[in-house]
Design a protein around this motif. Structure first.
Motif, PDB file in Angstrom:
ATOM      1  N   ILE A 215     -30.155 -34.163  23.043  1.00  0.00           N
ATOM      2  CA  ILE A 215     -29.288 -33.328  22.200  1.00  0.00           C
ATOM      3  C   ILE A 215     -29.355 -31.898  22.706  1.00  0.00           C
ATOM      4  CG2 ILE A 215     -28.875 -32.465  19.859  1.00  0.00           C
ATOM      5  CD1 ILE A 215     -30.247 -34.973  18.806  1.00  0.00           C
ATOM      6  N   ASP A 216     -28.202 -31.283  22.853  1.00  0.00           N
ATOM      7  CA  ASP A 216     -28.149 -29.893  23.281  1.00  0.00           C
ATOM      8  C   ASP A 216     -28.808 -29.010  22.211  1.00  0.00           C
ATOM      9  OD1 ASP A 216     -26.623 -27.108  23.210  1.00  0.00           O
ATOM     10  OD2 ASP A 216     -26.434 -27.894  25.249  1.00  0.00           O
ATOM     11  N   ALA A 217     -29.772 -28.190  22.620  1.00  0.00           N
ATOM     12  CA  ALA A 217     -30.534 -27.370  21.666  1.00  0.00           C
ATOM     13  C   ALA A 217     -29.634 -26.373  20.949  1.00  0.00           C
ATOM     14  CB  ALA A 217     -31.660 -26.643  22.383  1.00  0.00           C
ATOM     15  N   ASP A 218     -28.638 -25.794  21.652  1.00  0.00           N
ATOM     16  CA  ASP A 218     -27.720 -24.852  21.006  1.00  0.00           C
ATOM     17  C   ASP A 218     -26.916 -25.546  19.910  1.00  0.00           C
ATOM     18  OD1 ASP A 218     -28.441 -22.632  22.507  1.00  0.00           O
ATOM     19  OD2 ASP A 218     -27.046 -23.120  24.118  1.00  0.00           O
ATOM     20  N   VAL A 219     -26.506 -26.772  20.177  1.00  0.00           N
ATOM     21  CA  VAL A 219     -25.745 -27.540  19.181  1.00  0.00           C
ATOM     22  C   VAL A 219     -26.605 -27.781  17.944  1.00  0.00           C
ATOM     23  CG1 VAL A 219     -24.730 -29.793  18.694  1.00  0.00           C
ATOM     24  CG2 VAL A 219     -24.201 -28.621  20.834  1.00  0.00           C
ATOM     25  N   LEU A 220     -27.852 -28.199  18.158  1.00  0.00           N
ATOM     26  CA  LEU A 220     -28.731 -28.487  17.028  1.00  0.00           C
ATOM     27  C   LEU A 220     -28.991 -27.234  16.204  1.00  0.00           C
ATOM     28  CD1 LEU A 220     -30.395 -30.621  15.585  1.00  0.00           C
ATOM     29  CD2 LEU A 220     -32.322 -30.035  17.055  1.00  0.00           C
ATOM     30  N   GLU A 221     -29.211 -26.099  16.850  1.00  0.00           N
ATOM     31  CA  GLU A 221     -29.439 -24.854  16.122  1.00  0.00           C
ATOM     32  C   GLU A 221     -28.202 -24.443  15.334  1.00  0.00           C
ATOM     33  OE1 GLU A 221     -30.988 -21.696  18.470  1.00  0.00           O
ATOM     34  OE2 GLU A 221     -32.700 -22.845  19.196  1.00  0.00           O
ATOM     35  N   THR A 222     -27.030 -24.595  15.947  1.00  0.00           N
ATOM     36  CA  THR A 222     -25.780 -24.250  15.258  1.00  0.00           C
ATOM     37  C   THR A 222     -25.599 -25.106  14.014  1.00  0.00           C
ATOM     38  OG1 THR A 222     -24.692 -23.530  17.298  1.00  0.00           O
ATOM     39  CG2 THR A 222     -23.269 -24.191  15.468  1.00  0.00           C
ATOM     40  N   VAL A 223     -25.809 -26.394  14.164  1.00  0.00           N
ATOM     41  CA  VAL A 223     -25.593 -27.330  13.061  1.00  0.00           C
ATOM     42  C   VAL A 223     -26.584 -27.079  11.926  1.00  0.00           C
ATOM     43  CG1 VAL A 223     -25.822 -29.756  12.417  1.00  0.00           C
ATOM     44  CG2 VAL A 223     -24.499 -29.122  14.429  1.00  0.00           C
ATOM     45  N   THR A 224     -27.857 -26.888  12.265  1.00  0.00           N
ATOM     46  CA  THR A 224     -28.850 -26.676  11.214  1.00  0.00           C
ATOM     47  C   THR A 224     -28.601 -25.362  10.472  1.00  0.00           C
ATOM     48  OG1 THR A 224     -30.348 -25.777  12.910  1.00  0.00           O
ATOM     49  CG2 THR A 224     -30.639 -28.066  12.274  1.00  0.00           C
ATOM     50  N   GLU A 225     -28.207 -24.324  11.200  1.00  0.00           N
ATOM     51  CA  GLU A 225     -27.912 -23.063  10.528  1.00  0.00           C
ATOM     52  C   GLU A 225     -26.686 -23.196   9.632  1.00  0.00           C
ATOM     53  OE1 GLU A 225     -27.379 -18.269  11.443  1.00  0.00           O
ATOM     54  OE2 GLU A 225     -27.634 -19.685  13.112  1.00  0.00           O
ATOM     55  N   ALA A 226     -25.678 -23.914  10.097  1.00  0.00           N
ATOM     56  CA  ALA A 226     -24.486 -24.128   9.280  1.00  0.00           C
ATOM     57  C   ALA A 226     -24.840 -24.887   7.998  1.00  0.00           C
ATOM     58  CB  ALA A 226     -23.439 -24.900  10.082  1.00  0.00           C
ATOM     59  N   LEU A 227     -25.725 -25.877   8.113  1.00  0.00           N
ATOM     60  CA  LEU A 227     -26.132 -26.633   6.927  1.00  0.00           C
ATOM     61  C   LEU A 227     -26.906 -25.760   5.953  1.00  0.00           C
ATOM     62  CD1 LEU A 227     -27.237 -29.993   8.570  1.00  0.00           C
ATOM     63  CD2 LEU A 227     -25.469 -29.733   6.838  1.00  0.00           C
ATOM     64  N   LEU A 228     -27.831 -24.947   6.474  1.00  0.00           N
ATOM     65  CA  LEU A 228     -28.654 -24.109   5.608  1.00  0.00           C
ATOM     66  C   LEU A 228     -27.833 -23.038   4.901  1.00  0.00           C
ATOM     67  CD1 LEU A 228     -31.816 -23.698   7.867  1.00  0.00           C
ATOM     68  CD2 LEU A 228     -31.658 -24.971   5.726  1.00  0.00           C
ATOM     69  N   ARG A 229     -26.870 -22.465   5.625  1.00  0.00           N
ATOM     70  CA  ARG A 229     -26.070 -21.379   5.052  1.00  0.00           C
ATOM     71  C   ARG A 229     -24.785 -21.867   4.400  1.00  0.00           C
ATOM     72  NH1 ARG A 229     -25.898 -16.638   9.505  1.00  0.00           N
ATOM     73  NH2 ARG A 229     -25.027 -15.537   7.698  1.00  0.00           N
ATOM     74  N   GLU A 230     -24.542 -23.207   4.492  1.00  0.00           N
ATOM     75  CA  GLU A 230     -23.338 -23.829   3.928  1.00  0.00           C
ATOM     76  C   GLU A 230     -22.077 -23.194   4.506  1.00  0.00           C
ATOM     77  OE1 GLU A 230     -23.923 -23.679  -0.367  1.00  0.00           O
ATOM     78  OE2 GLU A 230     -24.763 -25.705  -0.251  1.00  0.00           O
ATOM     79  N   TYR A 231     -22.093 -23.078   5.849  1.00  0.00           N
ATOM     80  CA  TYR A 231     -20.956 -22.548   6.594  1.00  0.00           C
ATOM     81  C   TYR A 231     -20.311 -23.668   7.415  1.00  0.00           C
ATOM     82  CZ  TYR A 231     -21.905 -17.553   5.764  1.00  0.00           C
ATOM     83  OH  TYR A 231     -22.067 -16.315   5.204  1.00  0.00           O
ATOM     84  N   GLN A 232     -19.111 -23.381   7.895  1.00  0.00           N
ATOM     85  CA  GLN A 232     -18.454 -24.266   8.845  1.00  0.00           C
ATOM     86  C   GLN A 232     -19.010 -24.000  10.248  1.00  0.00           C
ATOM     87  OE1 GLN A 232     -14.122 -23.924   8.473  1.00  0.00           O
ATOM     88  NE2 GLN A 232     -14.357 -23.248   6.347  1.00  0.00           N
ATOM     89  N   CYS A 233     -18.692 -24.900  11.169  1.00  0.00           N
ATOM     90  CA  CYS A 233     -19.067 -24.684  12.566  1.00  0.00           C
ATOM     91  C   CYS A 233     -18.031 -25.357  13.468  1.00  0.00           C
ATOM     92  CB  CYS A 233     -20.468 -25.211  12.873  1.00  0.00           C
ATOM     93  SG  CYS A 233     -20.662 -27.000  12.691  1.00  0.00           S
ATOM     94  N   THR A 234     -17.961 -24.914  14.702  1.00  0.00           N
ATOM     95  CA  THR A 234     -17.103 -25.559  15.683  1.00  0.00           C
ATOM     96  C   THR A 234     -17.984 -26.272  16.702  1.00  0.00           C
ATOM     97  OG1 THR A 234     -17.015 -23.564  17.071  1.00  0.00           O
ATOM     98  CG2 THR A 234     -15.269 -23.855  15.426  1.00  0.00           C
ATOM     99  N   LEU A 235     -17.513 -27.422  17.163  1.00  0.00           N
ATOM    100  CA  LEU A 235     -18.230 -28.201  18.160  1.00  0.00           C
ATOM    101  C   LEU A 235     -17.266 -28.629  19.255  1.00  0.00           C
ATOM    102  CD1 LEU A 235     -20.329 -30.652  15.915  1.00  0.00           C
ATOM    103  CD2 LEU A 235     -21.141 -28.554  17.010  1.00  0.00           C
ATOM    104  N   THR A 236     -17.761 -28.668  20.473  1.00  0.00           N
ATOM    105  CA  THR A 236     -17.042 -29.330  21.553  1.00  0.00           C
ATOM    106  C   THR A 236     -17.585 -30.748  21.598  1.00  0.00           C
ATOM    107  OG1 THR A 236     -16.820 -27.260  22.782  1.00  0.00           O
ATOM    108  CG2 THR A 236     -16.487 -29.306  24.004  1.00  0.00           C
ATOM    109  N   TYR A 237     -16.739 -31.700  21.229  1.00  0.00           N
ATOM    110  CA  TYR A 237     -17.231 -33.048  20.922  1.00  0.00           C
ATOM    111  C   TYR A 237     -16.325 -34.094  21.563  1.00  0.00           C
ATOM    112  CZ  TYR A 237     -19.023 -36.884  18.011  1.00  0.00           C
ATOM    113  OH  TYR A 237     -19.600 -38.054  17.567  1.00  0.00           O
TER     114      TYR A 237
END
Length: 335
Positions: free
Chosen positions: A147-169
């Motif tokens: 798993i890309d570490a930047d992706v995991l950090e983005t996702v976890t921060e979005a979950l904690l702050r209840e924000y949206q996020c963009t992913l290249t998927y």
């Protein structure tokens, strides 16, 4: 303790570990939310004063200044790390190491190291506990996808702050990667994969995004949109994580062999499971389960140890699968 001392401790807790940083502007906003209105200039002076005794570092090339703790810093704030807490960190490392990328674990490495040192210093028998435990995952133990570490950090921060996020998927059935905007609801670790549960702008329904298929991610400073009735536990218990064949639950009645399937008594297949002893060699269970592919895999694997009494259509389906498998094995031996 004085109000100023409490503010200092509150502010220190807000400063992230390098390479993440926080600006004095952001600190001022967060401190005000905690009931400590203070100017950015005062925060700057406080941080400079605290950096004498704490491993703080500042990036003065940006305006406003960006602060962080040193990458390998351990913060000795009372209460100190005691033996049970050290053991908890040691166990957490054993469980998390196979699942998370190295850079994600690097944020916790100072705590893991301090926990290990604490256990080594102790003469208490509990200090030898790490030498007496091992974590073994069930199954064939195949290599987990990276798993890309930047992706995991983005996702976890979005979950904690209840924000949206963009992913290249790129989903398995997509011809090429796409940039998608996600409203994240939760993370599910289901060996060997990590799934982000949420919705995608422009697409209907709740999706399961396998994180190793994302190559880039970025936090979007906008609140996510989540159905009021969404519950992660209910989502899992619905069978959604088992590759649903239909949304209609299955009432299952099995006759099982003892002692091979005794673990079903201790670990029920569902909330409503009822177990009835038949004789010294068999027992029956009735339970409502999701109509999933996982159910079929399990029933096929346990075919020599249990009879499917109900439903008849599922028994016929499993029998067909077993016949196909036997026929294939026979063809292989004839070649």
């Amino acid at each position: 303790m004085s109000n100023t001392a409490i503010r200092y401790l509150t502010m220190l807790r807000m400063v992230p570990r390098y390479p993440r940083t926080i600006t004095t502007t952001e600190l001022a906003q967060r401190l005000e939310e905690y009931g400590y209105p203070v100017t950015m200039r005062s925060i700057q002076r406080d941080l400079e004063k605290l950096s004498v005794d704490f491993p703080l570092m500042v990036d003065e090339s940006a305006r406003p200044f960006r602060w962080s703790f040193e990458r390998d810093a351990t913060i000795d704030i009372i209460p100190a790390l005691d033996l049970p807490a050290a053991l908890t960190f040691e166990l957490a490392q054993a469980y998390l190491k196979p699942m998370l990328p190295p850079r994600a674990l690097a944020h916790l490495k100072p705590h893991f190291d301090e926990a290990h040192r604490t256990l080594l210093r102790e003469r208490n028998p509990l200090g030898k506990w790490p030498d007496r435990i091992r974590v073994i995952n069930r199954g064939l133990g195949g290599k987990r996808p990276a798993i890309d570490a930047d992706v995991l950090e983005t996702v976890t921060e979005a979950l904690l702050r209840e924000y949206q996020c963009t992913l290249t998927y790129q989903a398995r059935n997509w011809p090429a990667p796409e940039d998608i905007r996600v409203h994240p609801f939760g993370l599910i670790f289901r060996d060997p994969n990590v799934y982000l549960i949420g919705t995608i702008d422009g697409r209907e329904g709740i999706r399961q995004l396998v994180l190793h298929r994302a190559t880039a991610g970025e936090l979007v400073d906008e609140p996510l949109e989540r159905p009021e009735d969404f519950d992660l536990d209910l989502y899992i218990s619905s069978g959604a994580m088992g590759i649903l064949h239909s949304r209609k639950p299955v009432f299952l009645r099995l006759r099982c062999d003892k002692p091979v399937l005794n673990h079903l008594i201790e670990s029920p297949l569902g909330f409503d499971q009822v177990t009835t002893d038949i004789d010294e060699n068999t027992f029956e269970i009735t339970v409502t389960v999701g109509d999933t592919q996982d159910l079929r895999w399990w029933l096929t694997a346990q075919a020599v140890h249990c009879d499917i009494l109900e439903p008849e259509w599922l028994r016929e389906e499993i029998e067909g699968t077993l016949r196909s498998g036997l026929e294939r094995a026979r063809r292989a031996t004839e070649k």
